[in-house]
Design an enzyme around this catalytic site. Sequence first.
Site, PDB file in Angstrom:
ATOM      1  N   GLN A 292      20.081 -12.809  20.107  1.00  0.00           N
ATOM      2  CA  GLN A 292      20.865 -13.911  19.554  1.00  0.00           C
ATOM      3  C   GLN A 292      22.259 -13.408  19.215  1.00  0.00           C
ATOM      4  OE1 GLN A 292      19.814 -15.426  15.662  1.00  0.00           O
ATOM      5  NE2 GLN A 292      20.226 -17.522  16.298  1.00  0.00           N
TER       6      GLN A 292
ATOM      7  N   SER B 221      26.230 -14.591  14.842  1.00  0.00           N
ATOM      8  CA  SER B 221      27.035 -14.156  13.689  1.00  0.00           C
ATOM      9  C   SER B 221      28.215 -13.293  14.117  1.00  0.00           C
ATOM     10  CB  SER B 221      26.165 -13.373  12.707  1.00  0.00           C
ATOM     11  OG  SER B 221      25.164 -14.196  12.166  1.00  0.00           O
TER      12      SER B 221
ATOM     13  N   GLU C 220      14.693 -21.335  14.197  1.00  0.00           N
ATOM     14  CA  GLU C 220      14.710 -19.999  13.600  1.00  0.00           C
ATOM     15  C   GLU C 220      14.177 -20.029  12.177  1.00  0.00           C
ATOM     16  OE1 GLU C 220      17.938 -16.464  12.599  1.00  0.00           O
ATOM     17  OE2 GLU C 220      18.648 -18.485  12.997  1.00  0.00           O
TER      18      GLU C 220
ATOM     19  N   GLU D 241      21.128 -18.909  -0.405  1.00  0.00           N
ATOM     20  CA  GLU D 241      22.075 -19.928  -0.844  1.00  0.00           C
ATOM     21  C   GLU D 241      22.155 -21.069   0.180  1.00  0.00           C
ATOM     22  OE1 GLU D 241      22.731 -16.256  -2.977  1.00  0.00           O
ATOM     23  OE2 GLU D 241      22.617 -16.686  -0.830  1.00  0.00           O
TER      24      GLU D 241
END
Length: 372
Positions: free
Chosen positions: A105, A108, A223, A352
């Site tokens: 993947q 990011s 995911e 978060e």
Amino acid sequence: MDLPLPDDPRRTAVRAWLAEHPEPTRAELGASGYLTPHWPAPWGLDADPVHQVIIDDELADIDTMFQESQIALGWAGPTILAGGTPEQQERWLPGILDGSQTWSQLFSEPEAGSDLASLRINARLDGDAYVVTGQKVWSTWANTADWGILLARTGATAEKQRGISYFCVDMSLPGIEVRPIIEMTGGNHFNETWFDEVRIPVDCLIGDEGDGWRLAKVTLGAERLSLSEGGVLWGMGPTADECFEHLRGTGPWDDPIERQRFASLWTDAEIIRLLSLRMLSSAVAGSDPSSFASIRKCLADVFGQDVLSLVKDRRGAAGMLGTQDFESEQDDVYHWGYLFSRALTIGGGTSEVQRNIIGERLLGLPREPKPA
């Protein structure tokens, strides 16, 4: 939990298949449809939730967890099904199902983690290819993968979610450099990935140009659902039951504070188990369980850290002597797991981020305000 599972001829069919394949290979499971029963035919069985539960139940005693294929089966495959052309599905899904292809993947970036829409890597169209330049980080298994799923910016707009496109990338293309990130476990499955004028053929674009954010949400939804399942370490390492059995063998439990820690963790594990049943019940009823998956992930990630911390504490000085080899003996896996568990509340969407999902989608709270 309302889980109506009456006698069903489909259960008989699964048992008959298992009788013929008592130790099924990955390729056999993929060809049978039992590996991905929820996928549409011909890649799966178009199984409804009850059928999926029956299959999972019958396969429970068989090791069907292919951790190295989680990205392929859980994330890349569903997105290719959602946005890929029939030709693209024929190109990639057979290898995903039989395990002959491994995937990474590539989402990011150093400045785009939880705020993924801030990604900067650029893909410009040049004839029959998109030329990609930029950097990705935390690229799981990029050092060994055959293919990668990549988000890149193909257009500049005021709204950062727009102008993002979704690609399948051959990881052997010239211009791709993978640099391992050595974790404190001593292992490496995270990497930095650099793209230097990498030419990705246009037939590797999934969906339309600029449709990447919609497809990314398909991937991220799958995911977070998959990372909310499995053992205390996203399906790797020891299960909760194995942790408790190990802890029972570290007696005597004379300290009431430590006994209370054990009891609290057992209670947490039972809550997480019941929440899993709630997700299952929701799926059987035809509802979307993904928001409940965020609750379970929030709870399970902290639980994984806490239970492995108790194991480490109970082992005392001996807990510092274990190897950092995930594949070694059972005692050592707890040492590895304790170190790896620090990543649980970050990977797959931080705690978060999960709380934002819970607040907005389940509780109906206002969306988080955008920064000025």
